[in-house]
Motif scaffolding. Structure first.
Motif, PDB file in Angstrom:
ATOM      1  N   LEU A   1      16.796  -9.070   5.528  1.00  0.00           N
ATOM      2  CA  LEU A   1      16.750  -8.920   4.070  1.00  0.00           C
ATOM      3  C   LEU A   1      15.494  -8.155   3.687  1.00  0.00           C
ATOM      4  O   LEU A   1      14.405  -8.428   4.189  1.00  0.00           O
ATOM      5  N   LEU A   2      15.654  -7.168   2.785  1.00  0.00           N
ATOM      6  CA  LEU A   2      14.521  -6.377   2.324  1.00  0.00           C
ATOM      7  C   LEU A   2      14.444  -6.429   0.796  1.00  0.00           C
ATOM      8  O   LEU A   2      15.445  -6.233   0.113  1.00  0.00           O
ATOM      9  N   VAL A   3      13.240  -6.680   0.308  1.00  0.00           N
ATOM     10  CA  VAL A   3      12.960  -6.663  -1.125  1.00  0.00           C
ATOM     11  C   VAL A   3      11.757  -5.755  -1.335  1.00  0.00           C
ATOM     12  O   VAL A   3      10.717  -5.936  -0.702  1.00  0.00           O
ATOM     13  N   VAL A   4      11.899  -4.741  -2.218  1.00  0.00           N
ATOM     14  CA  VAL A   4      10.857  -3.721  -2.368  1.00  0.00           C
ATOM     15  C   VAL A   4      10.585  -3.456  -3.835  1.00  0.00           C
ATOM     16  O   VAL A   4      11.519  -3.347  -4.646  1.00  0.00           O
ATOM     17  N   TYR A   5       9.301  -3.360  -4.167  1.00  0.00           N
ATOM     18  CA  TYR A   5       8.869  -2.843  -5.476  1.00  0.00           C
ATOM     19  C   TYR A   5       8.090  -1.570  -5.229  1.00  0.00           C
ATOM     20  O   TYR A   5       7.223  -1.511  -4.344  1.00  0.00           O
ATOM     21  N   GLU A   6       8.382  -0.535  -6.023  1.00  0.00           N
ATOM     22  CA  GLU A   6       7.774   0.779  -5.815  1.00  0.00           C
ATOM     23  C   GLU A   6       7.305   1.366  -7.142  1.00  0.00           C
ATOM     24  O   GLU A   6       8.037   1.325  -8.142  1.00  0.00           O
ATOM     25  N   LYS A   7       6.106   1.924  -7.132  1.00  0.00           N
ATOM     26  CA  LYS A   7       5.546   2.569  -8.324  1.00  0.00           C
ATOM     27  C   LYS A   7       5.541   4.085  -8.108  1.00  0.00           C
ATOM     28  O   LYS A   7       4.858   4.595  -7.230  1.00  0.00           O
ATOM     29  N   LEU A   8       6.317   4.807  -8.940  1.00  0.00           N
ATOM     30  CA  LEU A   8       6.370   6.259  -8.847  1.00  0.00           C
ATOM     31  C   LEU A   8       5.387   6.929  -9.799  1.00  0.00           C
ATOM     32  O   LEU A   8       4.832   7.984  -9.493  1.00  0.00           O
TER      33      LEU A   8
ATOM     34  N   TYR B   1      13.053  -0.665  -7.978  1.00  0.00           N
ATOM     35  CA  TYR B   1      13.249  -1.946  -7.317  1.00  0.00           C
ATOM     36  C   TYR B   1      14.411  -1.827  -6.329  1.00  0.00           C
ATOM     37  O   TYR B   1      15.438  -1.220  -6.635  1.00  0.00           O
ATOM     38  N   TYR B   2      14.225  -2.417  -5.145  1.00  0.00           N
ATOM     39  CA  TYR B   2      15.249  -2.356  -4.104  1.00  0.00           C
ATOM     40  C   TYR B   2      15.578  -3.772  -3.630  1.00  0.00           C
ATOM     41  O   TYR B   2      14.684  -4.610  -3.446  1.00  0.00           O
ATOM     42  N   LEU B   3      16.854  -3.986  -3.373  1.00  0.00           N
ATOM     43  CA  LEU B   3      17.319  -5.194  -2.695  1.00  0.00           C
ATOM     44  C   LEU B   3      18.330  -4.738  -1.657  1.00  0.00           C
ATOM     45  O   LEU B   3      19.311  -4.067  -1.986  1.00  0.00           O
ATOM     46  N   ALA B   4      18.080  -5.064  -0.390  1.00  0.00           N
ATOM     47  CA  ALA B   4      18.930  -4.548   0.678  1.00  0.00           C
ATOM     48  C   ALA B   4      19.111  -5.582   1.773  1.00  0.00           C
ATOM     49  O   ALA B   4      18.275  -6.476   1.969  1.00  0.00           O
ATOM     50  N   GLY B   5      20.212  -5.446   2.499  1.00  0.00           N
ATOM     51  CA  GLY B   5      20.486  -6.290   3.640  1.00  0.00           C
ATOM     52  C   GLY B   5      21.068  -5.468   4.774  1.00  0.00           C
ATOM     53  O   GLY B   5      21.861  -4.546   4.547  1.00  0.00           O
ATOM     54  N   ILE B   6      20.663  -5.782   5.998  1.00  0.00           N
ATOM     55  CA  ILE B   6      21.159  -5.101   7.196  1.00  0.00           C
ATOM     56  C   ILE B   6      21.723  -6.139   8.149  1.00  0.00           C
ATOM     57  O   ILE B   6      21.066  -7.155   8.442  1.00  0.00           O
ATOM     58  N   TYR B   7      22.934  -5.912   8.627  1.00  0.00           N
ATOM     59  CA  TYR B   7      23.551  -6.794   9.604  1.00  0.00           C
ATOM     60  C   TYR B   7      23.640  -6.068  10.943  1.00  0.00           C
ATOM     61  O   TYR B   7      24.225  -4.987  11.042  1.00  0.00           O
TER      62      TYR B   7
ATOM     63  N   SER C   1      24.901  -1.308  13.532  1.00  0.00           N
ATOM     64  CA  SER C   1      24.415  -2.046  12.370  1.00  0.00           C
ATOM     65  C   SER C   1      25.140  -1.562  11.123  1.00  0.00           C
ATOM     66  O   SER C   1      25.692  -0.455  11.097  1.00  0.00           O
ATOM     67  N   ALA C   2      25.143  -2.403  10.097  1.00  0.00           N
ATOM     68  CA  ALA C   2      25.713  -2.055   8.796  1.00  0.00           C
ATOM     69  C   ALA C   2      24.777  -2.586   7.722  1.00  0.00           C
ATOM     70  O   ALA C   2      24.152  -3.641   7.894  1.00  0.00           O
ATOM     71  N   GLY C   3      24.664  -1.849   6.631  1.00  0.00           N
ATOM     72  CA  GLY C   3      23.742  -2.273   5.591  1.00  0.00           C
ATOM     73  C   GLY C   3      24.229  -1.928   4.201  1.00  0.00           C
ATOM     74  O   GLY C   3      25.126  -1.097   4.021  1.00  0.00           O
ATOM     75  N   LEU C   4      23.633  -2.579   3.230  1.00  0.00           N
ATOM     76  CA  LEU C   4      23.937  -2.338   1.816  1.00  0.00           C
ATOM     77  C   LEU C   4      22.644  -2.413   1.034  1.00  0.00           C
ATOM     78  O   LEU C   4      21.896  -3.394   1.145  1.00  0.00           O
TER      79      LEU C   4
ATOM     80  N   GLY D   1       0.828  -1.200   0.000  1.00  0.00           N
ATOM     81  CA  GLY D   1       0.000   0.000   0.000  1.00  0.00           C
ATOM     82  C   GLY D   1       0.860   1.246   0.000  1.00  0.00           C
ATOM     83  O   GLY D   1       2.078   1.181  -0.202  1.00  0.00           O
ATOM     84  N   TYR D   2       0.246   2.399   0.231  1.00  0.00           N
ATOM     85  CA  TYR D   2       0.990   3.651   0.333  1.00  0.00           C
ATOM     86  C   TYR D   2       1.648   3.720   1.707  1.00  0.00           C
ATOM     87  O   TYR D   2       0.969   3.770   2.729  1.00  0.00           O
ATOM     88  N   GLN D   3       2.978   3.723   1.730  1.00  0.00           N
ATOM     89  CA  GLN D   3       3.731   3.648   2.971  1.00  0.00           C
ATOM     90  C   GLN D   3       4.981   4.513   2.867  1.00  0.00           C
ATOM     91  O   GLN D   3       5.230   5.166   1.861  1.00  0.00           O
ATOM     92  N   SER D   4       5.791   4.511   3.938  1.00  0.00           N
ATOM     93  CA  SER D   4       6.992   5.338   3.982  1.00  0.00           C
ATOM     94  C   SER D   4       7.994   4.888   2.931  1.00  0.00           C
ATOM     95  O   SER D   4       8.249   3.698   2.748  1.00  0.00           O
ATOM     96  N   SER D   5       8.595   5.869   2.261  1.00  0.00           N
ATOM     97  CA  SER D   5       9.603   5.606   1.239  1.00  0.00           C
ATOM     98  C   SER D   5      10.664   6.695   1.325  1.00  0.00           C
ATOM     99  O   SER D   5      10.394   7.812   1.743  1.00  0.00           O
ATOM    100  N   GLY D   6      11.884   6.354   0.921  1.00  0.00           N
ATOM    101  CA  GLY D   6      12.945   7.352   0.880  1.00  0.00           C
ATOM    102  C   GLY D   6      13.801   7.406   2.116  1.00  0.00           C
ATOM    103  O   GLY D   6      14.560   8.366   2.292  1.00  0.00           O
ATOM    104  N   LYS D   7      13.718   6.393   3.007  1.00  0.00           N
ATOM    105  CA  LYS D   7      14.535   6.354   4.214  1.00  0.00           C
ATOM    106  C   LYS D   7      15.434   5.112   4.169  1.00  0.00           C
ATOM    107  O   LYS D   7      14.970   3.996   3.944  1.00  0.00           O
ATOM    108  N   TRP D   8      16.742   5.372   4.395  1.00  0.00           N
ATOM    109  CA  TRP D   8      17.691   4.257   4.424  1.00  0.00           C
ATOM    110  C   TRP D   8      18.962   4.696   5.132  1.00  0.00           C
ATOM    111  O   TRP D   8      19.479   5.791   4.866  1.00  0.00           O
TER     112      TRP D   8
END
Length: 444
Positions: A167-174, A196-202, A208-211, A135-142
């Protein structure tokens, strides 16, 4: 008549007991603030006709979370009365009164209940592979605030914990054109913008560290004068860590790919590569009730000399440096008051910039904080005739918790304007600017 009432009451009871249970729990969160400010010289004018402003602005935000079932939630967010005090742009006239009744002669000028807006609505449900939110949710924070510009956007997000990893997998429609009524795009198809986003946080002890890897695909092939496609990617690593009394965070952003890839390349419409960089580091050390630290921001610029490359770095709207210079909220509200200030020419997104912030503070009591900071800024690239220097700024602010959830803040900032604001001619004259503000903030 009595028999009819008895029958209706009986039917109501039968329906009430026969209906399925609704949401068992609702958690309300939100915020409210009131900001008042006076700014002396928004246009940095070197004469007696300075463009000063004094006004209040406010916003009310409510975000309820409905716990529908175990592992199933529905979240909405609503903003209301987001406006300057006394603003009557929507209503007209000179009386800013809140009323849902229709206003104006012959009821032809209805009153809109000042900027009431549903910004978010999304469902979250746990599955065997993780939490799904749609749904419509928060975007643009990392990571840190580098490159951040939080918005509410349509997206589907999977958050999957794997031991210390997430692990984060995101599809976003602008943007979607299939039902667009925008001029020139009506009934057109195959023009949209997907991310499209693919991210990981340790997560580790103390930080924490992430990519994150982001792929942005814009299909604008039929947009005049010549259609093109955008296929860019962003690689963003970050780290946050605490070492005893010292906290450190840092982030790096690389932006590459094709900014514009034309169907038919011509001298006027050349293909354009994307090559942008950004970096941010912040360190803060605590010394009992006192603290001190510094932060550095860099976002690459583009002077336009090479038409085949877009070298602009990331936009960092959420990363505020000073009360005047690089303050996105100030730019937003002064623009709403009819004038964005001359320094608005320096993008509040802190793009094409090098900025340094040195700060220190003290907590006389657990409820009170006093902080001072010095800010310096300059452009990375400028057009011919411009100077890079944005200037220096000196800020002082103090806050006090009236209640655990209610804080009052006062602040003052003084900008020594740099020669960048003279424009293309060094002969132009400018002067400095100062600002006074106070803010009452409630969170719940």
């Amino acid at each position: 008549m009595k028999k009819l009432l008895v029958v209706l009451l009986s039917l109501g009871l039968i329906l009430a007991f026969g209906m399925t249970a609704s949401a068992a729990d609702v958690k309300f969160g939100g915020s409210w603030y009131l900001m008042g400010l006076y700014e002396k010289n928004q246009q940095l004018s070197d004469n007696d006709h300075t463009y000063s402003r004094a006004f209040f602005y406010t916003r009310t935000r409510i975000q309820p979370v409905f716990q529908v079932a175990e592992g199933l939630t529905f979240t909405v967010r609503m903003d209301a009365i987001e406006k300057l005090w006394g603003e009557t742009n929507w209503r007209g006239g000179y009386d800013d009164k809140m009323s849902s009744r229709r206003q104006g002669a012959n009821n032809l000028n209805p009153k809109i209940q000042e900027s009431f807006e549903f910004e978010r609505a999304y469902v979250g449900f746990k599955t065997a592979v993780g939490l799904v939110e749609a749904g419509y949710q928060s975007s643009g924070k990392w990571g840190t605030d580098l490159g951040d510009d939080e918005q509410s956007r349509a997206r589907i997000k999977l958050t999957s914990p794997i031991g210390p990893m997430t692990l984060l997998v995101v599809y976003e429609k602008l943007f979607e054109t299939d039902q667009s009524g925008k001029a020139g795009l009506t009934h057109e198809v195959d023009k949209d913008n997907d991310v499209y986003y693919l991210a990981g946080i340790y997560n580790f002890k103390g930080g924490s560290a992430g990519l994150m890897v982001q792929y942005n695909m814009l299909n604008a092939r039929n947009i005049p004068p010549a259609g093109y496609k955008t296929k860019t990617f962003t690689v963003t690593p970050y780290v946050k860590a605490t070492f005893g009394p010292v906290y450190v965070e840092g982030e790096f952003i690389y932006m590459g790919g094709k900014a514009k890839e034309y169907e038919v390349e011509t001298a006027a419409n050349q293909n354009q590569d994307k090559q942008g960089y950004g970096a941010y580091v912040k360190a803060k050390a605590n010394f009992g009730p006192a603290y001190a630290g510094a932060s550095i921001l860099y976002s690459s610029g583009d002077d336009g000399s090479d038409k085949t490359k877009d070298k602009n770095g990331p936009v960092s709207t959420d990363l505020d440096f000073g009360l005047i210079l690089g303050n996105d909220a100030l730019q937003t509200w002064t623009a709403s008051s009819g004038n964005g200030g001359k320094y608005a020419a320096f993008d509040s997104g802190k793009q094409n910039a090098f900025m340094l912030n040195a700060f220190g503070g003290f907590n006389p009591t657990p409820k009170m904080n006093v902080e001072a900071m010095v800010v310096y800024g300059k452009r990375d690239k400028v057009a011919a005739g411009y100077d890079k220097d944005l200037g220096y700024e000196f800020d002082l602010k103090a806050s006090y918790k009236l209640y655990d959830n209610l804080t009052y803040m006062v602040g003052a900032g003084y900008l020594v304007a740099g020669d960048y604001f003279k424009g293309a001619s060094s002969a132009n004259q400018i002067d400095n600017d100062y600002l006074l503000m106070n803010r009452l903030s409630l969170s719940f």
